[in-house]
Write a protein that holds these residues in place. Structure first.
Motif, PDB file in Angstrom:
ATOM      1  N   LYS A 254       0.849  -1.188   0.043  1.00 50.65           N
ATOM      2  CA  LYS A 254       0.037   0.233   0.067  1.00 50.65           C
ATOM      3  C   LYS A 254       0.990   1.072   0.068  1.00 50.65           C
ATOM      4  CE  LYS A 254      -4.093   2.087   2.188  1.00 50.65           C
ATOM      5  NZ  LYS A 254      -5.024   1.943   3.402  1.00 50.65           N
ATOM      6  N   VAL A 255       0.871   1.766  -1.156  1.00 48.90           N
ATOM      7  CA  VAL A 255       1.831   3.122  -1.298  1.00 48.90           C
ATOM      8  C   VAL A 255       0.967   4.399  -1.551  1.00 48.90           C
ATOM      9  CG1 VAL A 255       3.911   3.983  -2.667  1.00 48.90           C
ATOM     10  CG2 VAL A 255       3.604   1.579  -2.406  1.00 48.90           C
ATOM     11  N   MET A 256       1.444   5.227  -0.752  1.00 51.00           N
ATOM     12  CA  MET A 256       0.619   6.408  -1.145  1.00 51.00           C
ATOM     13  C   MET A 256       1.496   7.608  -1.831  1.00 51.00           C
ATOM     14  SD  MET A 256      -1.482   6.479   2.505  1.00 51.00           S
ATOM     15  CE  MET A 256      -2.665   7.592   1.784  1.00 51.00           C
ATOM     16  N   LEU A 257       0.760   8.685  -2.403  1.00 56.32           N
ATOM     17  CA  LEU A 257       1.506   9.857  -2.976  1.00 56.32           C
ATOM     18  C   LEU A 257       0.737  11.291  -2.809  1.00 56.32           C
ATOM     19  CD1 LEU A 257       3.275  10.378  -6.359  1.00 56.32           C
ATOM     20  CD2 LEU A 257       1.241  11.650  -5.850  1.00 56.32           C
ATOM     21  N   CYS A 258       1.305  12.186  -2.521  1.00 54.17           N
ATOM     22  CA  CYS A 258       0.619  13.344  -2.275  1.00 54.17           C
ATOM     23  C   CYS A 258       1.608  14.277  -3.045  1.00 54.17           C
ATOM     24  CB  CYS A 258       0.048  13.890  -0.845  1.00 54.17           C
ATOM     25  SG  CYS A 258       1.488  14.230   0.235  1.00 54.17           S
ATOM     26  N   ALA A 259       0.972  15.344  -3.525  1.00 56.31           N
ATOM     27  CA  ALA A 259       1.692  16.514  -4.184  1.00 56.31           C
ATOM     28  C   ALA A 259       1.024  17.942  -4.467  1.00 56.31           C
ATOM     29  CB  ALA A 259       2.680  16.006  -5.400  1.00 56.31           C
ATOM     30  N   ASN A 260       1.589  19.045  -4.558  1.00 59.32           N
ATOM     31  CA  ASN A 260       1.119  20.170  -5.026  1.00 59.32           C
ATOM     32  C   ASN A 260       1.597  20.461  -6.109  1.00 59.32           C
ATOM     33  OD1 ASN A 260      -0.164  20.247  -2.333  1.00 59.32           O
ATOM     34  ND2 ASN A 260       1.209  22.019  -1.678  1.00 59.32           N
ATOM     35  N   LEU A 261       0.694  20.812  -7.267  1.00 63.08           N
ATOM     36  CA  LEU A 261       0.942  20.974  -8.623  1.00 63.08           C
ATOM     37  C   LEU A 261       0.572  22.380  -8.762  1.00 63.08           C
ATOM     38  CD1 LEU A 261       1.267  17.993  -8.502  1.00 63.08           C
ATOM     39  CD2 LEU A 261       0.645  17.803 -10.929  1.00 63.08           C
ATOM     40  N   ALA A 289      -1.491   3.175  -5.795  1.00 60.70           N
ATOM     41  CA  ALA A 289      -2.972   3.181  -5.628  1.00 60.70           C
ATOM     42  C   ALA A 289      -3.554   4.573  -5.017  1.00 60.70           C
ATOM     43  CB  ALA A 289      -3.699   2.036  -5.075  1.00 60.70           C
ATOM     44  N   GLU A 290      -3.096   5.132  -4.021  1.00 59.71           N
ATOM     45  CA  GLU A 290      -3.748   6.060  -3.063  1.00 59.71           C
ATOM     46  C   GLU A 290      -2.935   7.416  -3.356  1.00 59.71           C
ATOM     47  OE1 GLU A 290      -5.068   5.392   0.538  1.00 59.71           O
ATOM     48  OE2 GLU A 290      -5.232   3.408   0.577  1.00 59.71           O
ATOM     49  N   ILE A 291      -3.765   8.458  -4.204  1.00 60.35           N
ATOM     50  CA  ILE A 291      -3.133   9.520  -4.584  1.00 60.35           C
ATOM     51  C   ILE A 291      -3.803  10.615  -4.169  1.00 60.35           C
ATOM     52  CG2 ILE A 291      -2.245  10.663  -6.675  1.00 60.35           C
ATOM     53  CD1 ILE A 291      -2.714   8.102  -8.153  1.00 60.35           C
TER      54      ILE A 291
END
Length: 324
Positions: A254-261, A289-291
């Motif tokens: 279970k990998v997660m990603l967050c970012a400001n674009l 899977a979790e973005i």
């Protein structure tokens, strides 16, 4: 500013079946090891074999580790609620870390015992030692067959499998030592095999400890390079800048990603289309899977055709859920 959160989860019924199979496998493994522990410890004391006693101690640690694994697997299935917003999946990682540290402790103990035995040798009965070592090899091979199919996406069960593999190597070593002791009365072979087994046990634990610590320290997975992810996001037309990019793992699968674009979009519709393209690309390319993406426009509010009745700081939340 636009935020997108996308969560992909496996079908609940499939997960329930997999969890049941894992628990059943662990219970069978624990039962087999418990029976063998009693036999090996008894024969080890009777035959004066250090390698048998050391392996029996290893078996006892395996039983403890698998019991922890069962508890961790049960807790990890509990739903996210109250303050546990991510659920309890990291309990499995904690159990894997404890298993790895336990292996290192056992390896150290065996080496210390081997040094003492070298200084104070004892007569060893080779035949009983050989018989119980062969039985141990059979039990461990059976446990490997049971555990291996369930370890691809479960760090906790991978730790349990490492324990059993270390036991298997230990059994092979004890068989060799028993033959040497019986045929040539080389008592030192028992000590030498104990040290070899201890060394292998310690080395096998290091990757497990390392991988568990990386998850707890919230490192990006080895298979994902954050620089490549950033370059990939910037390659999309309309994406001006990528900031606060974070990639981390809650558990092994279970990998997660967050970012400001910062983006250049003239309409809300264009922004929505860009969001969908970004989420699909990240999932397919990097298997995340979790973005969560937060998009801020570099254009003035009027250029985005926002109705004057709305505040210029309007935040539009779009949530989608991927069905596996």
């Amino acid at each position: 500013m636009v935020s997108l959160q996308w969560c992909g989860c496996a079908d609940d019924s499939v997960k329930a079946v997999n969890n049941y199979q894992k628990a059943k496998t662990l219970w069978i493994t624990v039962g087999l090891l418990a029976i063998f522990f009693v036999a090996e410890w008894s024969v080890g004391l009777w035959s004066q074999s250090l390698s048998l006693q050391a392996d029996a101690g290893h078996i006892l640690s395996d039983i403890t580790a698998l019991a922890i694994s069962l508890l961790a697997s049960f807790l990890a299935q509990q739903p996210a609620k109250k303050k546990a917003t991510f659920g309890h999946q990291r309990i499995e990682v904690l159990a894997a870390l404890l298993n790895g540290l336990g292996l290192l402790a056992i390896a150290t103990f065996i080496i210390l015992e081997a040094i003492q035995r070298w200084q104070h040798p004892a007569a060893i009965l080779g035949i009983p030692m050989l018989a119980i070592a062969v039985l141990g090899l059979i039990v461990n091979l059976l446990n490997i067959t049971l555990l291996h199919p369930h370890t691809h996406d479960d760090l906790n069960l991978r730790g349990a499998l490492l324990h059993v593999i270390a036991d298997t190597v230990s059994s092979i070593g004890v068989i060799i030592a028993a033959l040497v002791v019986h045929l040539w009365d080389w008592w030192w072979a028992d000590v030498a095999i104990s040290i070899v087994v201890a060394t292998f046990t310690g080395l096998s634990a290091l990757p497990l400890v390392q991988e568990s610590l990386k998850i707890f320290l919230e490192y990006a997975p080895e298979s994902i390079d954050p620089v490549e992810v950033e370059i990939s996001l910037k390659s999309f037309p309309g994406v001006v800048q990528v900031e606060k990019l974070h990639i981390w793992a809650i558990s092994l699968d279970k990998v997660m990603l967050c970012a400001n674009l910062t983006v250049e979009c003239t309409t809300i519709q264009e922004r929505d289309r860009l969001l969908n393209k970004l989420k699909t690309h990240i999932h397919k390319t990097f298997n995340i899977a979790e973005i969560t993406l937060q998009l801020t426009s570099s254009q003035k509010p009027s250029a985005l055709q926002i109705h004057p009745l709305f505040n210029q700081d309007l935040v539009f939340m779009l949530s989608t859920r991927k069905t596996n």
